[in-house]
Design an enzyme around this catalytic site. Sequence first.
Site, PDB file in Angstrom:
ATOM      1  CG  HIS A  24      -0.865  -0.626   2.278  1.00 21.56           C
ATOM      2  ND1 HIS A  24      -0.163   0.666   3.668  1.00 21.56           N
ATOM      3  CD2 HIS A  24      -1.503  -1.216   3.209  1.00 21.56           C
ATOM      4  CE1 HIS A  24      -0.530  -0.183   4.358  1.00 21.56           C
ATOM      5  NE2 HIS A  24      -1.316  -1.249   4.297  1.00 21.56           N
ATOM      6  CG  HIS A  78      -3.914  -7.396  11.766  1.00 26.28           C
ATOM      7  ND1 HIS A  78      -4.616  -6.777  11.779  1.00 26.28           N
ATOM      8  CD2 HIS A  78      -2.775  -6.829  10.368  1.00 26.28           C
ATOM      9  CE1 HIS A  78      -4.439  -5.282  11.084  1.00 26.28           C
ATOM     10  NE2 HIS A  78      -3.391  -5.405  10.427  1.00 26.28           N
ATOM     11  CD  GLU A  80      -3.050  -4.350   6.353  1.00 25.26           C
ATOM     12  OE1 GLU A  80      -3.065  -4.064   7.349  1.00 25.26           O
ATOM     13  OE2 GLU A  80      -3.487  -3.772   5.309  1.00 25.26           O
ATOM     14  CG  ASP A  82      -0.869  -8.405   5.022  1.00 24.13           C
ATOM     15  OD1 ASP A  82      -2.121  -8.480   6.087  1.00 24.13           O
ATOM     16  OD2 ASP A  82       0.356  -7.799   5.478  1.00 24.13           O
ATOM     17  CG  HIS A 144      -1.179  -0.992  10.683  1.00 25.23           C
ATOM     18  ND1 HIS A 144      -1.225  -2.310   9.256  1.00 25.23           N
ATOM     19  CD2 HIS A 144      -1.765  -0.353  10.278  1.00 25.23           C
ATOM     20  CE1 HIS A 144      -1.781  -1.666   8.126  1.00 25.23           C
ATOM     21  NE2 HIS A 144      -1.795  -0.453   9.096  1.00 25.23           N
ATOM     22  CG  ASP A 163       1.002  -5.544  10.998  1.00 21.94           C
ATOM     23  OD1 ASP A 163       1.537  -6.854  10.657  1.00 21.94           O
ATOM     24  OD2 ASP A 163      -0.143  -4.794  10.671  1.00 21.94           O
ATOM     25  CE1 TYR A 191       5.370  -4.242   7.868  1.00 24.63           C
ATOM     26  CE2 TYR A 191       5.235  -3.563  10.326  1.00 24.63           C
ATOM     27  CZ  TYR A 191       4.964  -3.655   9.209  1.00 24.63           C
ATOM     28  OH  TYR A 191       3.972  -4.475   9.570  1.00 24.63           O
ATOM     29  CG  HIS A 222       4.830  -8.376   7.668  1.00 18.89           C
ATOM     30  ND1 HIS A 222       4.252  -9.317   6.196  1.00 18.89           N
ATOM     31  CD2 HIS A 222       3.841  -8.078   8.562  1.00 18.89           C
ATOM     32  CE1 HIS A 222       3.005  -8.341   6.132  1.00 18.89           C
ATOM     33  NE2 HIS A 222       2.500  -8.111   7.489  1.00 18.89           N
TER      34      HIS A 222
HETATM   35 FE1  FEO Z   1      -1.507  -4.953   9.047  1.00 15.06          FE
HETATM   36 FE2  FEO Z   1       0.754  -7.005   8.043  1.00 15.06          FE
HETATM   37  O1  FEO Z   1      -0.699  -6.425   8.415  1.00 15.06           O
END
Ligand code: FEO
Length: 387
Positions: A24, A78, A80, A82, A144, A163, A191, A222
């Site tokens: 993003h 989370h 999101e 991903d 996040h 995250d 990040y 990640h």
């Molecule tokens: Fe807020 Fe890695 O997603």
Amino acid sequence: MKPVRIAENIYWVGAIDWDLRDFHGYTTERGSTYNSYLILDKEPTLIDTVKHYKFDEMLSRIKQVIEPKNIRHIVSNHVEMDHSGSIPMLLDIAEDADVVTCPQGERGLKNHFFKDIKYRVVKSGDSLDMGENKIIFQQTPMVHWPDNMVSYLENHRILFSNDSFGQHFASIERFDDEVSQDEVITQAKKYYANIVLPYSQQVSAALDVLKNLKIETICPSHGIIWRKSIGEILKEYSKWSSNEVGKKGVVVYDTMWGSTQKMALAIYEAFEDSGYKATLCNLKNWHMSDAMTEIIDAEYVAVGSPTLNRRMLPSVSGFLTYLSGLAPKNRKGIAFGSYGWGGESVKDVEDVLAKAGFQITASFKHQFVLKEEALVEMKNKLKGVIS
Ligand code: FEO
């Protein structure tokens, strides 16, 4: 595509996205990973999943450890996508599994996946007993999204942090003692600057809670797993989240005919002459996400644009929009730019910086081309402001 053992009966079964170059709007020059972790126990549990297009890669790793249909719990730290994108496909196989999430997570997942999912809703302090192992949950809202939480595996002292502490860093290695420490910290810094920074207050609150836990391994969602440099990354997070800045100035600009660039260089030299570290970011060549990484520990941010059609250049305006959203605190701002007539851009830059909370310490505008004397005068004036 092998799973990686993290500890006894605990495996990394995520996916590596070698091709990812944009997340993003943030450039991910090292790609990324979506980390999913499998805990083998009486009730096998998966912590988070991967982006939907990486489902087969995750499934292949899970199959090397366990029959996927035997998974009993999928923890969604989370919403999101991903991390949640493969939940619906996994539930088609692991039909008896429930999805463990917090109340905001349940709401978010329902709004993403219109599927009949069996939820187990947890809050801070609640736990999940899997047999030998027990997870304790801690909600970390806004680190996040409102739904974020972390999962702490008590007996192994592992924190599945989602995250937090992550990096967009694709690598065949999984642990921080297997890769360059500089690179992993640099990617964690990028990040933080581009994803986590607006939520620094919430990060500080989360760090306060986490300091009561004994942590031997941090498994983010990640990048690389922390098992050697836990003290270092916690220290960096504490610094970044408290908006601690150093003697550093970052000069971000774009230029049309070179005059604003000359001003940028004069500002850069004023920082150097004043004993500050300085970085010069020409937006024609620098991506704004890299400029943000420089800003994370800088006391001063100087932003320059010439005037084009009574406005600042779109590249600078885009950068300022991005910077304002990420909302760094405790920074000083400088606006500058050249112009032919009108010269509205400098006031516009100043206004955006001020609205974003920057303390404006200097502003420079110059018509057309600057002679050497004008640059020296500007530099001296700025040196008086900085020191
Ligand atoms: Fe807020 Fe890695 O997603």
